[in-house]
Design a protein around this motif. Sequence first.
Motif, PDB file in Angstrom:
ATOM      1  N   GLU A   1      15.434  29.785  -7.659  1.00 19.74           N
ATOM      2  CA  GLU A   1      14.056  29.711  -6.541  1.00 19.74           C
ATOM      3  C   GLU A   1      12.700  30.559  -6.733  1.00 19.74           C
ATOM      4  O   GLU A   1      12.004  30.687  -6.070  1.00 19.74           O
ATOM      5  N   GLU A   2      12.322  30.721  -7.610  1.00 21.30           N
ATOM      6  CA  GLU A   2      10.951  31.764  -8.681  1.00 21.30           C
ATOM      7  C   GLU A   2      10.586  30.267  -8.771  1.00 21.30           C
ATOM      8  O   GLU A   2       9.359  29.458  -8.177  1.00 21.30           O
TER       9      GLU A   2
ATOM     10  N   GLN B   1      11.437  27.422  -6.754  1.00 22.69           N
ATOM     11  CA  GLN B   1      10.982  26.682  -5.722  1.00 22.69           C
ATOM     12  C   GLN B   1       9.489  27.401  -4.974  1.00 22.69           C
ATOM     13  O   GLN B   1       8.613  26.915  -4.142  1.00 22.69           O
ATOM     14  N   LYS B   2       9.287  28.252  -5.121  1.00 24.16           N
ATOM     15  CA  LYS B   2       7.785  29.236  -4.459  1.00 24.16           C
ATOM     16  C   LYS B   2       7.020  28.709  -5.717  1.00 24.16           C
ATOM     17  O   LYS B   2       5.792  28.729  -5.135  1.00 24.16           O
ATOM     18  N   ILE B   3       6.813  28.577  -6.963  1.00 25.97           N
ATOM     19  CA  ILE B   3       5.811  27.846  -7.463  1.00 25.97           C
ATOM     20  C   ILE B   3       5.180  26.417  -7.063  1.00 25.97           C
ATOM     21  O   ILE B   3       4.175  26.338  -6.565  1.00 25.97           O
TER      22      ILE B   3
ATOM     23  N   GLU C   1       6.300  25.296  -4.192  1.00 26.65           N
ATOM     24  CA  GLU C   1       5.471  25.652  -2.376  1.00 26.65           C
ATOM     25  C   GLU C   1       3.969  25.766  -2.527  1.00 26.65           C
ATOM     26  O   GLU C   1       3.630  24.861  -2.060  1.00 26.65           O
ATOM     27  N   LYS C   2       3.107  27.127  -3.493  1.00 28.19           N
ATOM     28  CA  LYS C   2       2.459  26.917  -4.028  1.00 28.19           C
ATOM     29  C   LYS C   2       1.860  26.010  -4.531  1.00 28.19           C
ATOM     30  O   LYS C   2       0.324  25.900  -3.313  1.00 28.19           O
TER      31      LYS C   2
ATOM     32  N   THR D   1      13.384  20.563  -6.496  1.00 31.04           N
ATOM     33  CA  THR D   1      12.305  20.909  -6.159  1.00 31.04           C
ATOM     34  C   THR D   1      11.467  19.202  -5.635  1.00 31.04           C
ATOM     35  O   THR D   1      10.355  19.522  -5.190  1.00 31.04           O
TER      36      THR D   1
END
Length: 173
Positions: free
Chosen positions: A47-48, A50-52, A54-55, A71
């Motif tokens: 999850e982390e 993916q967020k990294i 995406e940003k 990713t």
Amino acid sequence: MKKIAIVGCGGAGKSTLARQLSEILHLPVIHLDKEFWQPGWKMRTKEEEQKIVEKIATQNEWIIDGNYQDTMPIRFEAADTIIFLDFPTLLCLRRVVKRFFKYRGTTRPDMTEGCPEKLDWEFVSWIIGYRHSYRPIVFKRIEQYGAHCQILIFRKPAQVALFLTDLEKSSSI
């Protein structure tokens, strides 16, 4: 080329190519190993990760190097160029061993501080199995998420060298 995703087997030279492209194109480099690993070789959660990504993907310019197949869809959809270093297994193994001796006991520049260079059976076996297990996944992800962008597949280091030489000539005009 403003958003470049570089993938390939461990030891293929993804981080080196990212730095070389950055010097020529003046784009920021993001090493996923540096983003995803925490000191002591602790991996972030999916999850982390993916967020990294995406940003990062929303930024206007970048070169991202790393595999991390979960990713790839995010990076490949956002990229304008995908570079796949599809090199022979023995070449990658030789480079990983060379890298180990170069950085032994220290942290290489494209890795998180607190993750000293190591060479273990898990990593070596991943490299040995890459062509059979992971390479087909890369081609599938490129087909699924990279149809809109330039795809560059290099099978020999000489092809990369020629590409960089040509790019340097065209960017200095």
